[in-house]
Design an enzyme around this catalytic site. Structure first.
Site, PDB file in Angstrom:
ATOM      1  N   GLY A 247      22.571  31.546  70.156  1.00 11.12           N
ATOM      2  CA  GLY A 247      23.586  32.111  71.045  1.00 11.12           C
ATOM      3  C   GLY A 247      24.922  31.407  71.082  1.00 11.12           C
ATOM      4  O   GLY A 247      25.792  31.782  71.864  1.00 11.12           O
ATOM      5  N   GLU A 289      17.854  28.101  67.521  1.00  9.69           N
ATOM      6  CA  GLU A 289      17.820  29.284  66.646  1.00  9.69           C
ATOM      7  C   GLU A 289      19.195  29.890  66.419  1.00  9.69           C
ATOM      8  O   GLU A 289      19.427  31.057  66.758  1.00  9.69           O
ATOM      9  CB  GLU A 289      16.962  30.371  67.302  1.00  9.69           C
ATOM     10  CG  GLU A 289      15.517  30.282  66.983  1.00  9.69           C
ATOM     11  CD  GLU A 289      14.698  31.224  67.859  1.00  9.69           C
ATOM     12  OE1 GLU A 289      13.521  31.360  67.574  1.00  9.69           O
ATOM     13  OE2 GLU A 289      15.249  31.819  68.802  1.00  9.69           O
ATOM     14  N   PRO A 290      20.115  29.158  65.826  1.00 11.28           N
ATOM     15  CA  PRO A 290      21.440  29.743  65.621  1.00 11.28           C
ATOM     16  C   PRO A 290      21.449  30.781  64.499  1.00 11.28           C
ATOM     17  O   PRO A 290      20.801  30.592  63.464  1.00 11.28           O
ATOM     18  CB  PRO A 290      22.290  28.526  65.223  1.00 11.28           C
ATOM     19  CG  PRO A 290      21.304  27.553  64.643  1.00 11.28           C
ATOM     20  CD  PRO A 290      19.996  27.786  65.344  1.00 11.28           C
ATOM     21  N   GLY A 291      22.147  31.865  64.719  1.00  7.40           N
ATOM     22  CA  GLY A 291      22.310  32.886  63.676  1.00  7.40           C
ATOM     23  C   GLY A 291      23.791  33.054  63.392  1.00  7.40           C
ATOM     24  O   GLY A 291      24.329  32.606  62.370  1.00  7.40           O
ATOM     25  N   TYR A 333      30.515  47.322  70.704  1.00  3.96           N
ATOM     26  CA  TYR A 333      30.780  46.312  71.741  1.00  3.96           C
ATOM     27  C   TYR A 333      32.264  46.075  72.015  1.00  3.96           C
ATOM     28  O   TYR A 333      32.597  45.128  72.726  1.00  3.96           O
ATOM     29  CB  TYR A 333      30.202  44.946  71.329  1.00  3.96           C
ATOM     30  CG  TYR A 333      28.860  44.921  70.658  1.00  3.96           C
ATOM     31  CD1 TYR A 333      27.714  45.344  71.321  1.00  3.96           C
ATOM     32  CD2 TYR A 333      28.723  44.415  69.364  1.00  3.96           C
ATOM     33  CE1 TYR A 333      26.469  45.273  70.699  1.00  3.96           C
ATOM     34  CE2 TYR A 333      27.480  44.339  68.740  1.00  3.96           C
ATOM     35  CZ  TYR A 333      26.362  44.778  69.421  1.00  3.96           C
ATOM     36  OH  TYR A 333      25.147  44.707  68.807  1.00  3.96           O
ATOM     37  N   CYS A 360      33.534  60.485  60.059  1.00  4.86           N
ATOM     38  CA  CYS A 360      33.906  61.630  60.880  1.00  4.86           C
ATOM     39  C   CYS A 360      33.532  61.331  62.312  1.00  4.86           C
ATOM     40  O   CYS A 360      32.525  61.839  62.835  1.00  4.86           O
ATOM     41  CB  CYS A 360      33.169  62.868  60.401  1.00  4.86           C
ATOM     42  SG  CYS A 360      34.052  63.654  59.085  1.00  4.86           S
ATOM     43  N   TYR A 389      25.957  39.861  61.729  1.00  9.02           N
ATOM     44  CA  TYR A 389      25.766  41.163  62.379  1.00  9.02           C
ATOM     45  C   TYR A 389      26.717  42.240  61.857  1.00  9.02           C
ATOM     46  O   TYR A 389      27.158  43.106  62.608  1.00  9.02           O
ATOM     47  CB  TYR A 389      25.886  41.025  63.908  1.00  9.02           C
ATOM     48  CG  TYR A 389      24.927  40.005  64.487  1.00  9.02           C
ATOM     49  CD1 TYR A 389      23.551  40.226  64.425  1.00  9.02           C
ATOM     50  CD2 TYR A 389      25.370  38.816  65.055  1.00  9.02           C
ATOM     51  CE1 TYR A 389      22.657  39.290  64.924  1.00  9.02           C
ATOM     52  CE2 TYR A 389      24.480  37.880  65.563  1.00  9.02           C
ATOM     53  CZ  TYR A 389      23.129  38.128  65.496  1.00  9.02           C
ATOM     54  OH  TYR A 389      22.244  37.201  65.989  1.00  9.02           O
TER      55      TYR A 389
END
Ligand code: LLP
Length: 430
Positions: A247, A289-291, A333, A360, A389
């Site tokens: 996070g 748990e870094p992504g 987002y 479209c 992401y």
């Protein structure tokens, strides 16, 4: 520039990892995802170094592969000595196909299917992070059927919501993930996991949100989890490992200034040490748990400008040859991004535009009213910090092909994921 791997060369072109983005666009076409290997490896090393420094090496960073998943990234993670977090049979399959060590995989998910759990057990996946009571029972049954013991973590909702820039401590969090502490559900789950045959309850897990800039919510989560561990210990349930999730926020916009990771590690480690001392707990083995923070800043997306449409008194649309199919994050987002005219990167950013995709769909935008260098049809646009992401959330809406992914290292580029072709799009059609 917002990422250390980006620069502007003597031609006034944007570079990534020493490679000229205009040359990359010419060689591989657009849209094109580009990632810098050095930046990815440096992020892994900095996480490992701070675990060594602040936890005396008693811990492991797990790469949250939902951020960017393909075989090559698992190879790099394996070489860097990282663990991996997977959340589906597909991510697990990809990791194993790349030769990633199964014992360093944590399998997450709020509704793992029986087929996925079986695959994980067959392949000797190191740890299953159980999300609910049903899963605990299924795991115990599968363990018996397959003659296996399963290392289990429990996903706990620590009651801290850090999804916004202000975190809140709520009594009862409405989330589909994990066991609630407040209701006693977490305690019940620990007792169940402890008693079920075939399961070895070794750890607890929490994840409080993504793109978080503040340190305090992480500290509070660690404290809550350790106090829970101490309560379980009094009941005779010894937990030796703690996964504090991912996070950590990255810099998408110039005005954002995330904390360096070692500042986060230092502060959380201080809380862990103090809480363990107060609760008379042995310091658990720590996972993070870094992504996003590993791959996000290392990636950019290159596009070619098509139409430029000025609507007087309204706005100027710059249309690109990709859009929400390769990056749905603004549509989903309203995510912020910096956009640069890559072939004019040395020029001032004084052209206010809305960058639109080719779907479209009116909401197919990458950024609204953002300042870029003047651009016209044929110019190359770069959207920065798209390493996380984007590729993993891409789609084939409007039957648009997914772009290739190119990895750059010291100025040299190689394709790590091929771009899709029209034949690929029809491959499964009957
Ligand atoms: N661990 C768990 C259990 C998670 O659910 C996540 C992210 C991570 C680790 C990694 O978090 P990170 O370090 O990348 O923030 N699609 C959204 C992000 C969803 C994140 C879901 N879970 C986006 O594009 O912003």
């Amino acid at each position: 520039m917002i990422s250390t791997c980006l620069d502007v060369n003597e031609k006034g072109h944007l570079t990534i990892g020493g490679a000229d983005t205009v040359d990359l666009a010419a060689a591989y076409g657009t849209p094109l995802y580009v990632m810098d290997e050095t930046a990815i490896r440096e992020a892994c090393r900095s996480y490992k170094a701070s675990i060594d420094e602040f936890y005396g090496g008693k811990g492991l960073p797990l790469y949250a592969s939902k951020a960017f998943c393909c075989k090559e990234i698992y190879r790099i993670m394996a070489e860097e000595g990282m663990g991996a977090d997977v959340v589906s049979g597909g991510e697990l399959y990809t990791a194993l196909a790349a030769g990633f060590p199964a014992d360093k995989i944590f399998f997450h998910g709020n509704n793992k299917t029986e087929a996925e759990l079986k695959l994980a057990l067959e392949k000797n996946v190191g740890t299953i992070v159980a999300d609910n009571m049903t899963e605990l029972h299924t795991l115990s049954r599968l363990a018996a059927e397959m003659g296996r013991r399963v290392r289990v973590f429990l996903r706990i909702k620590p009651g801290i919501d850090a999804h916004t820039h202000n975190f809140i401590r709520t009594g009862q969090i409405d989330s589909k993930f994990g066991f609630a502490l407040e209701t006693g559900e977490a305690e019940e789950a620990a007792r169940l996991a402890h008693s079920l045959s075939g399961l070895e309850l070794v750890g607890l897990h929490c994840h409080i949100g993504s793109q978080i800039f503040e340190l305090d919510p992480f500290c509070l989560a660690a404290e809550v989890m350790l106090r829970f561990m101490a309560r379980l210990q009094k009941e005779g349930i010894q937990i030796k490992e703690l996964n504090l999730g991912g996070g950590f926020g990255i810099r998408y916009k110039e005005e954002e200034h995330p904390q360096p990771y070692h500042a986060f590690m230092e502060k959380v480690a201080g809380t862990v040490a103090a809480t363990c001392a107060a609760e008379k707990l042995e310091t658990p083995y720590i996972y993070i748990e870094p992504g996003r923070s590993i791959v996000g800043p290392a990636g950019i997306t290159l596009y070619t400008v098509g139409a430029v449409k000025d609507i007087p008194g309204v706005r100027t649309y710059v249309s690109i040859d990709g859009g929400m199919t390769d990056n749905p994050r603004y549509a989903l987002y309203q995510a912020g991004y910096e956009v640069i005219t890559a072939n004019k990167a040395g020029k001032p950013r004084n052209f206010t535009v809305t960058v639109a995709g080719k779907c479209c769909e009116s909401g197919d935008l990458i950024q609204e009213n953002t300042k870029i260098q003047y651009c016209e049809p044929g110019d190359i646009l770069a959207v920065l910090a798209t390493g996380a992401y984007n590729y993993t959330m891409s789609s084939n809406y409007n039957r648009i092909c997914r772009p290739p992914v190119v990895m750059v290292k010291d100025g040299e580029a190689r394709v790590i994921v091929k771009g899709e072709t029209y034949e690929d799009l029809c491959r499964n059609d009957m």
